[in-house]
Design an enzyme around this catalytic site. Structure first.
Site, PDB file in Angstrom:
ATOM      1  N   GLU A 289       0.901  -1.396   0.005  1.00  0.00           N
ATOM      2  CA  GLU A 289      -0.023   0.059   0.060  1.00  0.00           C
ATOM      3  C   GLU A 289       0.799   1.150  -0.046  1.00  0.00           C
ATOM      4  OE1 GLU A 289      -3.326   0.087  -0.261  1.00  0.00           O
ATOM      5  OE2 GLU A 289      -3.865  -1.888   0.328  1.00  0.00           O
ATOM      6  N   CYS A 323      -2.546   9.471   2.056  1.00  0.00           N
ATOM      7  CA  CYS A 323      -2.175   8.766   0.953  1.00  0.00           C
ATOM      8  C   CYS A 323      -3.169   9.356   0.098  1.00  0.00           C
ATOM      9  CB  CYS A 323      -1.953   7.307   1.122  1.00  0.00           C
ATOM     10  SG  CYS A 323      -3.326   6.502   1.825  1.00  0.00           S
TER      11      CYS A 323
HETATM   12  P1  NAD Z   1       7.895   5.332   4.994  1.00  0.00           P
HETATM   13  O1  NAD Z   1       8.048   4.400   3.445  1.00  0.00           O
HETATM   14  O2  NAD Z   1       9.143   6.043   5.322  1.00  0.00           O
HETATM   15  O3  NAD Z   1       7.993   4.437   6.127  1.00  0.00           O
HETATM   16  C1  NAD Z   1       6.740   3.324   6.387  1.00  0.00           C
HETATM   17  C2  NAD Z   1       7.343   2.024   7.264  1.00  0.00           C
HETATM   18  O4  NAD Z   1       8.131   1.605   6.667  1.00  0.00           O
HETATM   19  C3  NAD Z   1       7.845   2.712   8.742  1.00  0.00           C
HETATM   20  O5  NAD Z   1       7.266   1.943   9.455  1.00  0.00           O
HETATM   21  C4  NAD Z   1       9.369   2.585   8.380  1.00  0.00           C
HETATM   22  O6  NAD Z   1       9.912   2.556   9.706  1.00  0.00           O
HETATM   23  C5  NAD Z   1       9.278   1.513   7.534  1.00  0.00           C
HETATM   24  N1  NAD Z   1      10.801   1.535   6.919  1.00  0.00           N
HETATM   25  C6  NAD Z   1      11.673   2.237   6.440  1.00  0.00           C
HETATM   26  N2  NAD Z   1      12.510   1.534   5.591  1.00  0.00           N
HETATM   27  C7  NAD Z   1      12.438   0.343   5.613  1.00  0.00           C
HETATM   28  C8  NAD Z   1      13.225  -0.847   4.784  1.00  0.00           C
HETATM   29  N3  NAD Z   1      14.079  -0.725   4.216  1.00  0.00           N
HETATM   30  N4  NAD Z   1      12.496  -1.980   5.261  1.00  0.00           N
HETATM   31  C9  NAD Z   1      11.251  -2.127   5.805  1.00  0.00           C
HETATM   32  N5  NAD Z   1      10.586  -1.072   6.447  1.00  0.00           N
HETATM   33  C10 NAD Z   1      11.357   0.014   6.130  1.00  0.00           C
HETATM   34  O7  NAD Z   1       6.545   6.182   4.858  1.00  0.00           O
HETATM   35  P2  NAD Z   1       5.999   7.384   5.952  1.00  0.00           P
HETATM   36  O8  NAD Z   1       6.549   8.396   5.504  1.00  0.00           O
HETATM   37  O9  NAD Z   1       5.826   6.353   7.236  1.00  0.00           O
HETATM   38  O10 NAD Z   1       4.304   7.130   5.271  1.00  0.00           O
HETATM   39  C11 NAD Z   1       3.856   8.297   4.128  1.00  0.00           C
HETATM   40  C12 NAD Z   1       3.915   7.229   2.775  1.00  0.00           C
HETATM   41  O11 NAD Z   1       3.145   6.157   2.984  1.00  0.00           O
HETATM   42  C13 NAD Z   1       3.426   8.250   1.914  1.00  0.00           C
HETATM   43  O12 NAD Z   1       4.003   7.811   0.563  1.00  0.00           O
HETATM   44  C14 NAD Z   1       2.038   7.693   1.733  1.00  0.00           C
HETATM   45  O13 NAD Z   1       1.325   7.933   0.484  1.00  0.00           O
HETATM   46  C15 NAD Z   1       1.859   6.252   2.221  1.00  0.00           C
HETATM   47  N6  NAD Z   1       0.895   5.785   2.547  1.00  0.00           N
HETATM   48  C16 NAD Z   1       0.293   4.822   1.769  1.00  0.00           C
HETATM   49  C17 NAD Z   1      -1.090   4.306   2.153  1.00  0.00           C
HETATM   50  C18 NAD Z   1      -1.917   3.376   1.247  1.00  0.00           C
HETATM   51  O14 NAD Z   1      -2.755   2.614   1.700  1.00  0.00           O
HETATM   52  N7  NAD Z   1      -1.691   3.429   0.063  1.00  0.00           N
HETATM   53  C19 NAD Z   1      -1.415   4.698   3.727  1.00  0.00           C
HETATM   54  C20 NAD Z   1      -0.893   5.532   4.184  1.00  0.00           C
HETATM   55  C21 NAD Z   1       0.278   6.036   3.765  1.00  0.00           C
END
Ligand code: NAD
Length: 536
Positions: A289, A323
């Site tokens: 997602e 998102c």
């Molecule tokens: P992010 O990608 O920075 O982090 C998301 C999660 O991934 C966090 O828990 C982080 O610690 C973890 N993470 C970071 N690097 C990782 C790795 N290499 N391996 C595994 N896990 C890792 O995102 P964010 O800033 O927390 O959230 C914002 C983003 O999320 C935006 O792009 C938004 O559009 C998206 N989002 C999408 C949905 C959806 O349903 N499509 C819903 C909510 C947010």
């Protein structure tokens, strides 16, 4: 002690302890007494494997509304993650043996426990993530709704019987749980996204290890305590819903772990891409997602009153941190000027309602981190450099916390790299379109494919929009904004949004494995397709 006061103290060179905020955590302030209603303390353990125990670094949870520390959470080390994964795997054996309706009953109780904590949990989401209280409570309500949905599912999980071509044979499709799964969540929906996954996974018979965002660890601890309470009351192992707070290193460990039969990842496209590749490398299952770049197409026949009231929340609500936030407005040339000027007016009307997300008069809270403010500043500056015109906003608000003005930018080409990328802040690009076909084309030309919306009063346009040559997104709305989905439908998007679906419809299938079973009760072996193999 406020930051300003701290600065003044240092200027006067009076000897005070260096860490001005050390003792003054918000949890000690009676104004935030709701934190204690959730069982939170000044120092919290961020790992739950049936027991609360953590050996990783200490994370200070910061309120984006004022930059102050709320409380501390001790994160998990890699060996703490190991403990969570093996406990979740052990717990799976007994959990999977419970009949699905019995698992549904547990999820029902979780829904009730959440209802009891609606207010304090909503307040915590507001304080730690930064969204306004009604939206934060709405997020908890969403988890409650998923529990209701999952409860129904627990008594109706389907399995199909197909007619066999062979006499005395029966073909059955049987669904079984996957085992332990990993849930990695983003900061912006710190309750709901876990709920979408957890409630459905639980009735499907899976156990989970949750790795929440490291910037919303208190919400994760509070939610896990609520779930733990229900499991304990029912004499069930706590590791049915294990938690491991931590950063990227814990996420990476989970993604590589073959015990995690499914990795449900919610976050940015860049990280999701790495996660998808890594999980695929070990032939695990992933549910992605990822980021969106959502557009509202405003056709010439749109009801503009409807559009404008929808667009304000869609573009500026949640400070642009959904998102599904609208990032592009594709507006028919006949109504373009009117829409842009009216939108700017409605943005102006909310500027004095930007502030503390816990206050009832606030409509827009802060960005989540200083890094998000930097990304906002950089994007606005770059847009201007490339010839964009700021129709409204564009500035950081000088006050404590991480506040920015909701921003409207015009004058950039529809296919500029800036317009085609997701900046997680309240910036919307307005782009003129000559006709609906071009609007649909622009809607679809970005890499992401999460949400989209068309405003029109014409039924023919609606069917064009939802048809094969219409919007290519996972969410295709008409006369409502791009954000604010209900749990009954499947949630998710196409292309660089990852293709995953969570929550309603048949999303449960992602959490189960399917076996096609053929049972022969004829007493004779008969091959399919009438193949004769050594038969007389
Ligand atoms: P992010 O990608 O920075 O982090 C998301 C999660 O991934 C966090 O828990 C982080 O610690 C973890 N993470 C970071 N690097 C990782 C790795 N290499 N391996 C595994 N896990 C890792 O995102 P964010 O800033 O927390 O959230 C914002 C983003 O999320 C935006 O792009 C938004 O559009 C998206 N989002 C999408 C949905 C959806 O349903 N499509 C819903 C909510 C947010």
């Amino acid at each position: 002690m406020s930051r300003v006061l701290c600065r003044a103290v240092f200027t006067l060179r009076i000897k005070v302890p260096l860490a001005c905020n050390m003792s003054a955590y918000l949890i000690d302030d009676p104004k935030y007494a709701f934190l204690k209603d959730l069982g939170l303390e000044k120092k919290n353990i961020g790992v739950f494997n049936g027991k609360w125990e953590a050996n990783g670094r200490v994370i200070q949870s910061i309120s984006p509304a004022n930059g102050k520390v709320i409380a501390e959470v001790q994160a998990g080390s890699l060996s703490d993650y190991e403990g969570c994964a093996s406990a979740a795997q052990d717990a799976w054996h007994s959990w999977a043996e419970l009949p699905a309706p019995a698992r549904g009953e547990i999820v029902r109780q979780i829904g009730d426990a959440l209802r009891e904590k609606l207010q304090p949990l909503g307040q915590l989401v507001s304080l730690e993530m930064g969204k306004i209280l009604p939206e934060a409570i709405g997020e908890v309500v969403e988890y409650v709704h998923v529990c209701d949905l999952a409860l129904g599912l627990s008594r109706s999980l389907p399995g199909t019987v197909f007619p066999s071509e062979r006499p005395g044979h029966i073909l059955i499709e049987k669904w079984n749980p996957l085992g332990a799964i990993g849930i990695i969540t983003a900061f912006n929906f710190p309750v709901a996204v876990f709920g979408w996954n957890s409630a459905i996974a639980m009735v499907c018979g899976d156990t989970s290890v949750w790795k929440p965002s490291e910037t919303t660890p208190l919400v994760a601890v509070a939610v896990t305590k609520i779930v733990e309470g229900v499991l304990k009351k029912n004499d069930l192992p706590g590791a049915v819903a294990a938690l491991c707070v931590g950063g990227k290193e814990i996420g990476q460990q989970l993604v590589k772990d073959p015990r995690m039969k499914l990795v449900s990842f919610t976050g940015s496209t860049a990280v999701g891409h790495q996660v998808g590749v890594e999980v695929q490398t070990r032939f695990g299952r992933h549910l992605l997602e990822l980021g969106g770049n959502n557009a509202i197409v405003v056709n010439e026949d749109a009801n503009l009153e409807l559009l404008l009231s929808a667009a304000l929340f869609a573009c500026a609500g949640t400070a642009g941190q959904r998102c599904t936030t609208t990032r592009r407005m594709l507006i028919h040339k006949k109504v373009y000027s009117e829409v842009v000027s009216k939108l700017a007016k409605s943005f102006a009307g909310v500027v004095n309602k930007i502030g503390d997300p816990l206050l009832s008069e606030t409509l827009i809270g802060p960005l989540h981190t200083p890094a998000a403010v930097e990304a906002y500043k950089k994007t606005v500056a770059e847009a201007v450099k490339q010839g964009g015109k700021i129709e409204f906003g564009g500035k950081v608000i000088e006050r404590e916390g991480y506040f920015v003005e909701p921003t409207i930018i015009t004058g950039l080409p529809h296919d500029s790299p800036l317009v085609k990328s997701e900046c997680f802040a309240p910036i919307v690009y307005c782009i003129e379109i000559p006709d609906l076909e071009t609007g649909i084309k622009y809607n679809n030309e970005v890499d992401q494919g999460l949400s989209s919306s068309l405003f029109t009063e014409n039924l023919g346009n609606v069917f064009k929009w939802i048809g094969p040559h219409g919007s290519d997104c996972g969410i295709v709305n008409v006369n409502i904004p791009t954000n604010g989905a209900e749990v009954g439908g499947a949630f998710g998007g196409e292309k660089a949004t990852g293709g995953g679906r969570e929550c309603g419809s048949d999303s449960w299938k992602a959490y189960m494995r399917r076996s096609t079973v053929t049972i022969n009760y004829s007493g004779a072996i008969k091959l399919a397709q009438n193949i004769k193999f050594g038969d007389e």
